[in-house]
Scaffold this motif. Sequence first.
Motif: not given
Length: 289
Positions: A5-18, A100-110
């Motif tokens: 829970t609470g996965i955040t990323d402010d990169d804005g360019t690359h996807p966040t993945q598990t 992998w699970i893709d949380h998208g680019v710049a997730p706010a609360d993945g």
Amino acid sequence: ICLGTGITDDDGTHPTQTNLFQKHLGDEAMPQGIVVDGMAVHELPLQRLLDPERRHSLLDPQGTGYLIPAGQRVSVARRCQRFPEQHDKKELAGVFATAWIDHGVAPADGGYEYAVLVNTSPTALAGFAEAMKSDETAPYRVLRKDDVAHIVWDQASGSWAYVFLKALPLASTKAPPTTRVRRWWHPVPGAPPLPDPPLHPVVSVDRPCLVMVEELADGARALSVADPDLNLVEGISQVREVSVVLRGQWEPNGARNAPGVRIRRDEGVTRISADCQRGETIEVPLRRR
């Protein structure tokens, strides 16, 4: 059971993945296959986004199974990868399967949720997936998954598993301990509430910690508690007390308390305080008083 829970990323360019798995498939001439939703997959190269509206099951080449609930963007791939060898002196290549699970680019609360079955088979994994379709047959239930706590009920063993990310009390319910377990948060904003869960054995904790409670024969319980924070001072793990309050009146199921454990009973509850160190688990056998 893997929860995030609470996965955040402010990169804005690359996807966040598990990452679920990345496995070498052996000989490039005859690479091993994987199983996706009960179907063997040998296509190469392959990259596939699975339907996020459905639950999915995956089986990697080593016989590890994964069951991923609906509502998550899961991708699988089989392809050649290039990578440096361990001493970084030359480049190697091989055929790998990844998921992998893709949380998208710049997730706010993945977040994510999936179950892992070790040394399983396509038949056993399919049976597990079928059992998870019904509350009556589901081997486990996720009761809470947020930035405060992750709580899972294992139906087969009668065990509760808690990851407390903050100190907090748990609200009680009027449901008896044998009531069927259901999620209690609203899965969709505005959706009607689901039925109450059973009465929690843990009433409160005084700091972030890991707790397990197993129901045993004759009304006994096994409590396990650990502090995952090593609490290092100049590289040495320091002792720190963790207190867990259980509903009901309990006493040591033996001649005396375990070392470093103190038990105090108050009205309707029992406070168990344990001296935790080095991330080690302290086990406390209990019986009703």
